[in-house]
Design a protein around this motif. Structure first.
Motif, PDB file in Angstrom:
ATOM      1  N   ILE A  48      30.302 -11.414  -4.268  1.00  0.00           N
ATOM      2  CA  ILE A  48      31.297 -11.871  -4.950  1.00  0.00           C
ATOM      3  C   ILE A  48      30.991 -11.707  -6.444  1.00  0.00           C
ATOM      4  O   ILE A  48      30.310 -12.142  -7.214  1.00  0.00           O
ATOM      5  CB  ILE A  48      31.473 -13.518  -4.922  1.00  0.00           C
ATOM      6  CG1 ILE A  48      31.426 -14.008  -3.622  1.00  0.00           C
ATOM      7  CG2 ILE A  48      32.790 -14.103  -5.690  1.00  0.00           C
ATOM      8  CD1 ILE A  48      31.402 -15.447  -3.220  1.00  0.00           C
ATOM      9  N   GLY A  49      32.206 -10.691  -6.869  1.00  0.00           N
ATOM     10  CA  GLY A  49      31.773 -10.270  -8.546  1.00  0.00           C
ATOM     11  C   GLY A  49      30.362  -9.529  -8.496  1.00  0.00           C
ATOM     12  O   GLY A  49      30.254  -8.790  -7.622  1.00  0.00           O
ATOM     13  N   SER A  50      29.790 -10.054  -9.353  1.00  0.00           N
ATOM     14  CA  SER A  50      28.334  -9.505  -9.693  1.00  0.00           C
ATOM     15  C   SER A  50      27.294  -9.983  -8.691  1.00  0.00           C
ATOM     16  O   SER A  50      26.373  -9.524  -8.926  1.00  0.00           O
ATOM     17  CB  SER A  50      28.008  -9.262 -11.163  1.00  0.00           C
ATOM     18  OG  SER A  50      27.907 -10.658 -11.467  1.00  0.00           O
ATOM     19  N   VAL A  51      27.784 -11.069  -7.984  1.00  0.00           N
ATOM     20  CA  VAL A  51      26.666 -11.740  -7.289  1.00  0.00           C
ATOM     21  C   VAL A  51      26.530 -11.065  -5.863  1.00  0.00           C
ATOM     22  O   VAL A  51      27.814 -10.892  -5.127  1.00  0.00           O
ATOM     23  CB  VAL A  51      26.952 -13.376  -7.148  1.00  0.00           C
ATOM     24  CG1 VAL A  51      26.087 -13.782  -6.244  1.00  0.00           C
ATOM     25  CG2 VAL A  51      27.058 -13.861  -8.660  1.00  0.00           C
TER      26      VAL A  51
END
Length: 142
Positions: A94-97
């Motif tokens: 999720i995004g940068s995670v």
């Protein structure tokens, strides 16, 4: 069929945690007691009432109560009492995670919810639980 032993009630949980017991406290305490029976207490020595199977010594009974409450508190902190959170996904981004877990983890048996809470061991190794009252990990035959 044997009646399940339940070592604590919602009022005990409230006293132990200092927080109101959750709505499903009775169910959680029953499950915690069953888990402790199967994973810890079955390998211990203590004097039990022949009818109920409950400890006859008040200090041992109090330690079992605290252990059941500690396990429920652990589950509350984890947000998982069944091990379901430990099942399933291989990778999530999720995004940068970017999170990943082995896809072979399908049963939840390695989930933190299936671990014995550290405070359980504290309760069961209290100094007042002398060997004449309780022996952790002692299996004997009558």
């Amino acid at each position: 069929m044997a009646v399940a032993r339940v070592y604590a009630n919602p009022d005990d949980l409230t006293a132990y945690t200092g927080q109101p017991a959750p709505a499903d406290a009775t169910r959680l305490l029953t499950r915690a007691s069953q888990m402790l029976d199967s994973q810890v207490l079955r390998a211990c020595w203590y004097v039990a009432d022949p009818t109920t199977g409950m400890p006859t010594d008040s200090l041992v009974l109090a330690a079992f109560r605290d252990a059941a409450c500690a396990q429920v508190e652990w589950w509350q902190e984890l947000g998982d009492s069944t091990g379901a959170a430990g099942v399933g996904w291989g990778g999530v981004k999720i995004g940068s995670v970017d999170l990943s877990r082995s896809v072979t983890s399908v049963s939840g048996s390695d989930s933190p919810a299936r671990q014995i809470a550290p405070q359980v061991w504290d309760a069961l190794q209290a100094p007042d639980l002398t060997p004449d009252r309780f022996r952790l990990g002692a299996v004997t035959q009558a």
